[in-house]
Enzyme design. Structure first.
Site, PDB file in Angstrom:
ATOM      1  N   LYS A  37       0.887  -1.148   0.206  1.00 48.14           N
ATOM      2  CA  LYS A  37       0.360  -0.090   0.119  1.00 48.14           C
ATOM      3  C   LYS A  37       0.916   1.168   0.138  1.00 48.14           C
ATOM      4  O   LYS A  37       1.680   1.443   0.938  1.00 48.14           O
ATOM      5  CB  LYS A  37      -0.940   0.076   1.316  1.00 48.14           C
TER       6      LYS A  37
ATOM      7  N   ASP B 210       1.760   6.607   5.456  1.00 55.57           N
ATOM      8  CA  ASP B 210       0.732   5.582   4.796  1.00 55.57           C
ATOM      9  C   ASP B 210       1.248   5.130   3.853  1.00 55.57           C
ATOM     10  O   ASP B 210       0.616   4.022   2.880  1.00 55.57           O
ATOM     11  CB  ASP B 210      -0.644   6.405   4.658  1.00 55.57           C
TER      12      ASP B 210
ATOM     13  N   GLU C  72      -9.249   4.013   2.408  1.00 58.01           N
ATOM     14  CA  GLU C  72      -8.916   3.943   1.208  1.00 58.01           C
ATOM     15  C   GLU C  72      -7.768   2.983   0.710  1.00 58.01           C
ATOM     16  O   GLU C  72      -7.593   2.553  -0.568  1.00 58.01           O
ATOM     17  CB  GLU C  72      -8.397   5.410   0.642  1.00 58.01           C
TER      18      GLU C  72
ATOM     19  N   LYS D 220      -9.625  13.435   8.236  1.00 54.62           N
ATOM     20  CA  LYS D 220      -9.170  12.958   9.340  1.00 54.62           C
ATOM     21  C   LYS D 220      -9.101  14.168  10.451  1.00 54.62           C
ATOM     22  O   LYS D 220      -8.987  15.403   9.907  1.00 54.62           O
ATOM     23  CB  LYS D 220      -7.640  12.393   9.286  1.00 54.62           C
TER      24      LYS D 220
ATOM     25  N   ARG E 189      -7.386  -0.347   1.188  1.00 58.15           N
ATOM     26  CA  ARG E 189      -8.088  -1.366   0.723  1.00 58.15           C
ATOM     27  C   ARG E 189      -8.748  -1.369  -0.790  1.00 58.15           C
ATOM     28  O   ARG E 189      -8.718  -2.292  -1.462  1.00 58.15           O
ATOM     29  CB  ARG E 189      -9.318  -1.871   1.722  1.00 58.15           C
TER      30      ARG E 189
ATOM     31  N   ASP F  40     -11.803   7.287   4.097  1.00 53.31           N
ATOM     32  CA  ASP F  40     -10.516   7.196   4.771  1.00 53.31           C
ATOM     33  C   ASP F  40     -10.199   5.644   4.872  1.00 53.31           C
ATOM     34  O   ASP F  40      -9.097   5.371   5.470  1.00 53.31           O
ATOM     35  CB  ASP F  40     -10.801   7.822   6.223  1.00 53.31           C
TER      36      ASP F  40
ATOM     37  N   ASP G 224      -2.364  10.807   3.407  1.00 52.25           N
ATOM     38  CA  ASP G 224      -3.763  10.407   3.506  1.00 52.25           C
ATOM     39  C   ASP G 224      -4.622  11.413   4.711  1.00 52.25           C
ATOM     40  O   ASP G 224      -4.384  11.243   5.619  1.00 52.25           O
ATOM     41  CB  ASP G 224      -3.783   9.105   4.263  1.00 52.25           C
TER      42      ASP G 224
END
Length: 495
Positions: free
Chosen positions: A266, A289, A350, A278, A352, A348, A271
Site C-alpha cells: 500500500k 501511509d 482507502e 481525519k 483497501r 478514509d 492520507d
C-alpha cells in the site's frame, strides 16, 4: 559501516576500542578472560570494586589497559542467563554502539558473537548483531540546516574462531543487506509528502532497477489503470493533483519457468482521509501511509544485494488521498478490476481500495503466494500495539511460514481470525460490498474486504499500522519494518 570478520587474539589486536562481554556476578566471557590474563587481572580488580554489575546494557569504558594492544576496552553487561533473549541481546549490542558512537576511534573490534542467544545459531545471531549495529547508525537529517556530527566509527571487526569465519561472514552479509533495505524504507517513510509522491516512488524503483540487470520495473499510469478497469484504485486518487501509479517490479533470480512470489504494498503517499477528513492533530504523520510500498521496495533492495535464487514480483499501489471538488464521496459506488462493485461508505478506508485492484492485477503473474503489506487500520494498533504486526490470510501453510519467518527475524506477527461471520459486516444494500464493516473488529473486516479479491490466490495480509512507524516525540519516524520479516520469508523459500 564496514564489517570485517577475523580470527585473532583479542588481547593482541590493535584497535581503537575492544568490546568485551561481562555477565552478572563478574562472569567473564572467553575473550574477556584472555584480556584479563594479559592485563594481569586488571579487569577482575575493577569488577571486584563493583564498577559494573553486568546487567544487560550496562557499560564501563577503560583506557590504556596494561598488556593490551587496544587503545580502549569497553565492557558491556550481558546479564546472568546462559542464553540471552533477542530483546536482551539487542539491548547489549545497542548499549555498546551508543558508547562507540561517542568515541573518537574509527574502528572497533567486537567479541559479542560469543554470547549465546535463545534459538539462534552462529549465523542467526551474527545477522541480528549486524542488523542492530547498522540500523542503529541510521540518521535522517536531510532537511536540517545543521547536520549531525558524523560518528568517527567507520569499521567494525567481528572476532570469531577460525572455524566460525564462513558462517559469520554469511550472517554479516545478510544482516547488512537487510539493514540496507530497512534504511531505504525508513528514508522513504520519513520524506515529506510534497516530495515523496507516487511519481517519486516510481523514480526510486527505476533507480534501483538501473543498478541490477535482473530487476525490471514497469510503471502503470492513470491511462493504463483506466484501461485495466481499476475503478477502486482510481477513486482514491481522483481528489488529488498527484496522479496515481502502479509500480511493477520483477526480480528474476530463479529458474525461468519458476512461479514468482508476490509482494503487494500500500503506497498512500499522504492520507487526509479524503472527504471523510481525519482530525488535524497528528495528520502530519499520514505521510507514513506509504510504508507498505516502502517496505516492499526496501525488501527488493535486500533481495538484489543478496542476489537470491528466487523470482519475486513487487506491486506498489501508489496514490494520494486528498479532499477536493473532484474527490470521491461517501456513498459513491465504484467498479473494481475484478468486476465487483464497492459502496464507499468512508473515504478514509482507502488503502483497501488501491489494494483490491492490485491483488486482482497480481493474478496475471500466477504467483506461488501473495503477501500484501499495508498500514491499513488504527484498530490493529489498538489490538497489538507497536510491537507486533497483524496477520490474516486464506492459506494456512503460508500463514505458518510468515509467522515462523517473523520469529526468526525478530520482526514478529500475530495471526487474527478471518471467520466467515465477519464477512457479513461488509454487506451493502446497494453494491456487492461496502468498504467498511462498522466499528467492531476493524482489522479483521478490512482483511475480509481484501479476501474477496484474493480467492484465486494463496494470500496473506500484514497490517503494519503499528509497527512501521513510531508516533510522536523526538523518536518519531519510520522503523523499516517489516523488511526483516519479508526478507527472511524469501530466504526460507530459497532453501
Amino acid at each position: 559501516m564496514q564489517f570485517l570478520v577475523k580470527s585473532a587474539r583479542p588481547e593482541a589486536l590493535k584497535t581503537a576500542t575492544l568490546v568485551l562481554a561481562v555477565g552478572e556476578g563478574r562472569k567473564l566471557g572467553a575473550a574477556a578472560r584472555a584480556v584479563d590474563a594479559a592485563s594481569e587481572g586488571a579487569l577482575s580488580v575493577l569488577l571486584k570494586r563493583g564498577d559494573l554489575a553486568g546487567k544487560p546494557g550496562q557499560t564501563l569504558l577503560l583506557h590504556n589497559l596494561p598488556g593490551i594492544k587496544a587503545e580502549r576496552v569497553l565492557l558491556v553487561g550481558c546479564g546472568k542467563e546462559r542464553e540471552l533473549s533477542d530483546r536482551n541481546y539487542r539491548k547489549v549490542v545497542s548499549a555498546a554502539l551508543a558508547v562507540l558512537k561517542t568515541l573518537g576511534g574509527s574502528d572497533a573490534a567486537l567479541t559479542l558473537g560469543e554470547l549465546m542467544v535463545q534459538g539462534r545459531d552462529l549465523y542467526a545471531r551474527t545477522r541480528l548483531l549486524v542488523e542492530v549495529l547498522a540500523d542503529g547508525r541510521y540518521l535522517f537529517d536531510r532537511f536540517k540546516s545543521e547536520k549531525a556530527d558524523t560518528p568517527a566509527l567507520k569499521k567494525i571487526t567481528l572476532l570469531v574462531e577460525e572455524t566460525e569465519i564462513a558462517e559469520t561472514e554469511r550472517g554479516a552479509a545478510h544482516g547488512q543487506a537487510i539493514a540496507s533495505g530497512m534504511a531505504l524504507t525508513r528514508d522513504l517513510g520519513n520524506l515529506p509528502p510534497n516530495l515523496c509522491h507516487p511519481s517519486f516512488l516510481a523514480d526510486e524503483a527505476r533507480a534501483l532497477a538501473k543498478q541490477y540487470k535482473n530487476l525490471k520495473v514497469e510503471v502503470l499510469d492513470e491511462k493504463k489503470l483506466k484501461e485495466l478497469g481499476m475503478g477502486a484504485f482510481l477513486a482514491v486518487a481522483q481528489g488529488s493533483e498527484q496522479p496515481p501509479r502502479l509500480i511493477v517490479l520483477e526480480y528474476k533470480g530463479g529458474k525461468k519457468d519458476e512461479q514468482p512470489f508476490a509482494l503487494v504494498g500500500k503506497g498512500i503517499t499522504f492520507d487526509t482521509g479524503g472527504i471523510s477528513l481525519k482530525p488535524g492533530a497528528g495528520m502530519d504523520e499520514m505521510k507514513y501511509d506509504m510504508c507498505g510500498a516502502a517496505s516492499v521496495l526496501g525488501t527488493f533492495r535486500a533481495l538484489v544485494e543478496l542476489q537470491l535464487p528466487i523470482n519475486v514480483v513487487g506491486l506498489l499501489a501508489c496514490a494520494e488521498n486528498m479532499p477536493s471538488g473532484g474527490a470521491t464521496r461517501p456513498g459513491d459506488i465504484v467498479t473494481t478490476m475484478s468486476g465487483q462493485t464497492v459502496e464507499i461508505l468512508n473515504t478514509d478506508a482507502e488503502g483497501r481500495l488501491v489494494l483490491c485492484d492490485t491483488l486482482t492485477y497480481a493474478e496475471r503473474f500466477k504467483p506461488q503466494a501473495v503477501i500484501d503489506i499495508a498500514t491499513l487500520t488504527g484498530a490493529c494498533i489498538v489490538a497489538l500495539g507497536s510491537h507486533t504486526s497483524g496477520l490474516l490470510g486464506n492459506h494456512d501453510a503460508l500463514i505458518k511460514q510468515i509467522l515462523k519467518a517473523g520469529e526468526h527475524a525478530g520482526d514478529r506477527a500475530w495471526q487474527l481470525p478471518l471467520f466467515d461471520e465477519y464477512q457479513e459486516q461488509l454487506d451493502s444494500p446497494f453494491a456487492d460490498i461496502a468498504n467498511i464493516g462498522g466499528p467492531k473488529a476493524g482489522t479483521i473486516t478490512a482483511a475480509c474486504f481484501l479476501s474477496r479479491f484474493a480467492k484465486k490466490l494463496h494470500w496473506a495480509h500484514l497490517d503494519i499500522a503499528g509497527t512501521a512507524w513510531i508516533s510522536g516525540g523526538k523518536d518519531k519516524g519510520a522503523t523499516g519494518r517489516p523488511v526483516p520479516l519479508l526478507t527472511q520469508y524469501l530466504l526460507e523459500r530459497c532453501k
